[in-house]
Design an enzyme around this catalytic site. Sequence first.
Site, PDB file in Angstrom:
ATOM      1  N   ARG A 149      60.958  57.893  34.524  1.00  0.00           N
ATOM      2  CA  ARG A 149      60.358  57.355  35.114  1.00  0.00           C
ATOM      3  C   ARG A 149      60.734  55.189  35.038  1.00  0.00           C
ATOM      4  O   ARG A 149      59.969  54.779  34.588  1.00  0.00           O
ATOM      5  CB  ARG A 149      59.138  57.666  36.219  1.00  0.00           C
ATOM      6  CG  ARG A 149      59.203  56.530  36.915  1.00  0.00           C
ATOM      7  CD  ARG A 149      57.473  57.455  37.803  1.00  0.00           C
ATOM      8  NE  ARG A 149      56.746  56.959  38.766  1.00  0.00           N
ATOM      9  CZ  ARG A 149      55.795  55.461  38.504  1.00  0.00           C
ATOM     10  NH1 ARG A 149      54.769  55.426  37.473  1.00  0.00           N
ATOM     11  NH2 ARG A 149      55.570  55.793  39.672  1.00  0.00           N
ATOM     12  N   HIS A 168      57.880  48.565  42.833  1.00  0.00           N
ATOM     13  CA  HIS A 168      57.170  48.815  41.521  1.00  0.00           C
ATOM     14  C   HIS A 168      55.893  47.816  41.626  1.00  0.00           C
ATOM     15  O   HIS A 168      55.913  46.528  40.384  1.00  0.00           O
ATOM     16  CB  HIS A 168      57.103  49.679  40.632  1.00  0.00           C
ATOM     17  CG  HIS A 168      56.244  50.022  39.747  1.00  0.00           C
ATOM     18  ND1 HIS A 168      56.546  51.148  39.732  1.00  0.00           N
ATOM     19  CD2 HIS A 168      55.401  49.323  39.086  1.00  0.00           C
ATOM     20  CE1 HIS A 168      54.812  51.858  38.354  1.00  0.00           C
ATOM     21  NE2 HIS A 168      54.665  50.413  38.411  1.00  0.00           N
ATOM     22  N   GLU A 213      52.403  53.485  44.363  1.00  0.00           N
ATOM     23  CA  GLU A 213      51.063  53.124  44.926  1.00  0.00           C
ATOM     24  C   GLU A 213      50.696  52.130  45.578  1.00  0.00           C
ATOM     25  O   GLU A 213      49.901  51.035  45.182  1.00  0.00           O
ATOM     26  CB  GLU A 213      49.883  52.546  43.630  1.00  0.00           C
ATOM     27  CG  GLU A 213      50.076  53.504  42.072  1.00  0.00           C
ATOM     28  CD  GLU A 213      49.347  53.283  41.366  1.00  0.00           C
ATOM     29  OE1 GLU A 213      48.702  51.709  41.134  1.00  0.00           O
ATOM     30  OE2 GLU A 213      49.187  53.841  40.382  1.00  0.00           O
ATOM     31  N   ASN A 228      49.248  58.951  40.990  1.00  0.00           N
ATOM     32  CA  ASN A 228      49.318  58.194  39.208  1.00  0.00           C
ATOM     33  C   ASN A 228      47.588  58.631  39.527  1.00  0.00           C
ATOM     34  O   ASN A 228      47.203  58.470  39.855  1.00  0.00           O
ATOM     35  CB  ASN A 228      49.335  56.842  39.717  1.00  0.00           C
ATOM     36  CG  ASN A 228      50.636  56.804  39.387  1.00  0.00           C
ATOM     37  OD1 ASN A 228      51.607  57.136  39.920  1.00  0.00           O
ATOM     38  ND2 ASN A 228      51.182  55.167  39.397  1.00  0.00           N
ATOM     39  N   TYR A 286      44.003  58.905  36.748  1.00  0.00           N
ATOM     40  CA  TYR A 286      43.878  58.242  34.961  1.00  0.00           C
ATOM     41  C   TYR A 286      42.239  58.695  35.225  1.00  0.00           C
ATOM     42  O   TYR A 286      41.570  58.865  33.785  1.00  0.00           O
ATOM     43  CB  TYR A 286      43.793  56.588  35.027  1.00  0.00           C
ATOM     44  CG  TYR A 286      45.536  56.112  34.611  1.00  0.00           C
ATOM     45  CD1 TYR A 286      45.824  56.043  33.790  1.00  0.00           C
ATOM     46  CD2 TYR A 286      46.151  56.010  35.977  1.00  0.00           C
ATOM     47  CE1 TYR A 286      47.286  54.947  33.388  1.00  0.00           C
ATOM     48  CE2 TYR A 286      47.633  55.540  35.580  1.00  0.00           C
ATOM     49  CZ  TYR A 286      47.852  55.221  34.868  1.00  0.00           C
ATOM     50  OH  TYR A 286      48.987  54.365  34.922  1.00  0.00           O
ATOM     51  N   GLU A 306      52.192  59.273  36.848  1.00  0.00           N
ATOM     52  CA  GLU A 306      51.590  58.258  35.773  1.00  0.00           C
ATOM     53  C   GLU A 306      50.280  59.152  35.411  1.00  0.00           C
ATOM     54  O   GLU A 306      49.058  60.055  36.068  1.00  0.00           O
ATOM     55  CB  GLU A 306      51.071  57.451  36.152  1.00  0.00           C
ATOM     56  CG  GLU A 306      52.184  56.084  36.467  1.00  0.00           C
ATOM     57  CD  GLU A 306      51.343  54.522  36.522  1.00  0.00           C
ATOM     58  OE1 GLU A 306      50.800  54.751  36.245  1.00  0.00           O
ATOM     59  OE2 GLU A 306      52.974  54.135  37.295  1.00  0.00           O
TER      60      GLU A 306
END
Length: 509
Positions: free
Chosen positions: A99, A143, A189, A331, A333, A402
């Site tokens: 990606r 991005h 995002e 994404n 985390y 991500e």
Amino acid sequence: MGVTAFFYILLFLWVHDAAAIIGFTRSDFAQDFVFGAGTSAYQYEGAVAEDGRSPSFWDTFTHAGKMPDKSTGDIAADGYHKYKEDMKLISKTGLEAYRFSISWSRLIPNGRGAVNPKGLKYYNNIINELVKHGIQIHITLHHIDLPQILEDEYGGWLSPRIIEDFTAYAGVCFREFGDRVKYWTTVNEPNIGAIAAYGSGQLPPGRCSDPFGITKCTAGNSSIEPYIAVHTTLLAHTSVVKLYREKYKAEQKGVVGINIYSYWSYPFTNSTVDLEASQRSKDFMFGWILEPLVSGDYPEVMKKNVGSRLPSFTKIQSGLIKNSFDFIGINHYFSVYVNDRPIERGARDFNGDMSVYYRVSRTDPPAGQGAPTNVPSDPKGLQLVLEYLKETYGNPPVYVHENGVGSPNDSLNDTDRVVYLSSYMGSTLDAIRNGVNVRGYFAWAFMDLFELLAGYQSKYGLYHIDFDDMRRPRQARLSARWYSGFLKKNGSSLLVSRTHEDLTLNTVS
Ligand SMILES: *[C@@H]1O[C@H](CO)[C@@H](O)[C@H](O)[C@H]1NC(C)=O
Ligand SMILES: *[C@@H]1O[C@H](CO)[C@@H](O)[C@H](O)[C@H]1NC(C)=O
Ligand SMILES: *[C@@H]1O[C@H](CO)[C@@H](O)[C@H](O)[C@H]1NC(C)=O
Ligand SMILES: *[C@@H]1O[C@H](CO)[C@@H](O)[C@H](O)[C@H]1NC(C)=O
Ligand SMILES: *[C@@H]1O[C@H](CO)[C@@H](O)[C@H](O)[C@H]1NC(C)=O
């Protein structure tokens, strides 16, 4: 984003020890499920003033000294010069997908109009290398990388004029690359990006207003601009999807999606107000983007709390935006605990519109009174996000675009990262077994990069880069060797120590 680290803005985490499935192998995932890793243009390429690229708003932001470490992406990982060996390394590692993003201002330096032949060639070269190695290609069109010239001309994502320019740029990408590229993400995002760019001022164009800014901003309005930026982004996304479906899809047979930043929100207590706060947190995080895409309008709670500052869709727009996606990228985390907080106490999260606190644990002070020093992990949180998307938004195809862990540590022996990645891959498998339509998993990041909030202070790479060395040598970390063994040798997620294949190419010369 590798907004890895958006949590520095306001969040604390809670560590769950409940690990997901362990001891799985590649074969536990469907054959057409893809495992990959990612980068993005500004974070990877460098060569910012080479071969006709014009500045993006990132260049303006970093050159104004806005990063905490005063760094820039001028050289970054030097991917503009080293892409060929990197694509080989991707293949040698055994990755099934890669990606990356296109720098709009490298491809179309004026923002609209003439295509830069050298920019075109660069992306064609990358794509051709990936095709040659049989790697599935996922491209992000935006991005956080807007041509500065469009920011100057009309304020970028705050103006509806961007819809036409973004659609034209996307059209160039489809026309030039769409014969080989089948997975397109319009925007990375937009939810957290808008908050950081127009709320706290931590990402370009760095706009905010008192008392919401975390950096000093010279202009902006944190109360209204994040909502305008997301609204424009949704309309631009919709326009691009429409273009693809009308003009390219029949022949190219690809898919177009959008990416959202996601963390899981646990209620801090089981009180009604905290349960409502955790739901509100999800509606502002996921619903802001997904509710319009699935049902044509913003979540009720956003309309109620944000009032007239939240733009509205016309009937025609609402009809167009509904179902204008083929997949969702997330994404992910970490997770947070949230509790209710009265709006009048003021806060930085959506200017208090969302009205929640975030906490790392049940005893830590609220966000703002201290900063976390490391990132504990909560693999279960990813499973819960994925299951929530299934339950709430009709089980769309999802890519984990991500997932990863940052560290100031340069060590090649990154056992912590191996544990992190394998446990999140395990929770992805849990979600799949519970019926979630997950199609792929991408580690962030393929190599150390210029990180969006941390510059070079935080490393996420499977491959280590020495940023003090002009040649930017790449070196495999344990995590790269482990991922490789998992993918190429059907290794167990547990057999960390047995997969020490030497992946370090001699990339120095
Ligand atoms: C931001 O915009 C809102 C809504 O238009 C307005 O009420 C407010 O005064 C503005 N704030 C600043 C700091 O300009
Ligand atoms: C809330 O209730 C759930 C389900 O009964 C339980 O698992 C959880 O531990 C409770 N949370 C708190 C903070 O008490
Ligand atoms: C970096 O990681 C290595 C290996 O895990 C460890 O020995 C060292 O203490 C770590 N250093 C820091 C600064 O965290
Ligand atoms: C890597 O780190 C782990 C735990 O942090 C340690 O047990 C192991 O000995 C280290 N390996 C090397 C080669 O340093
Ligand atoms: C991968 O390993 C698992 C567990 O050992 C085994 O069940 C599976 O058949 C293997 N798959 C392939 C393609 O070798």
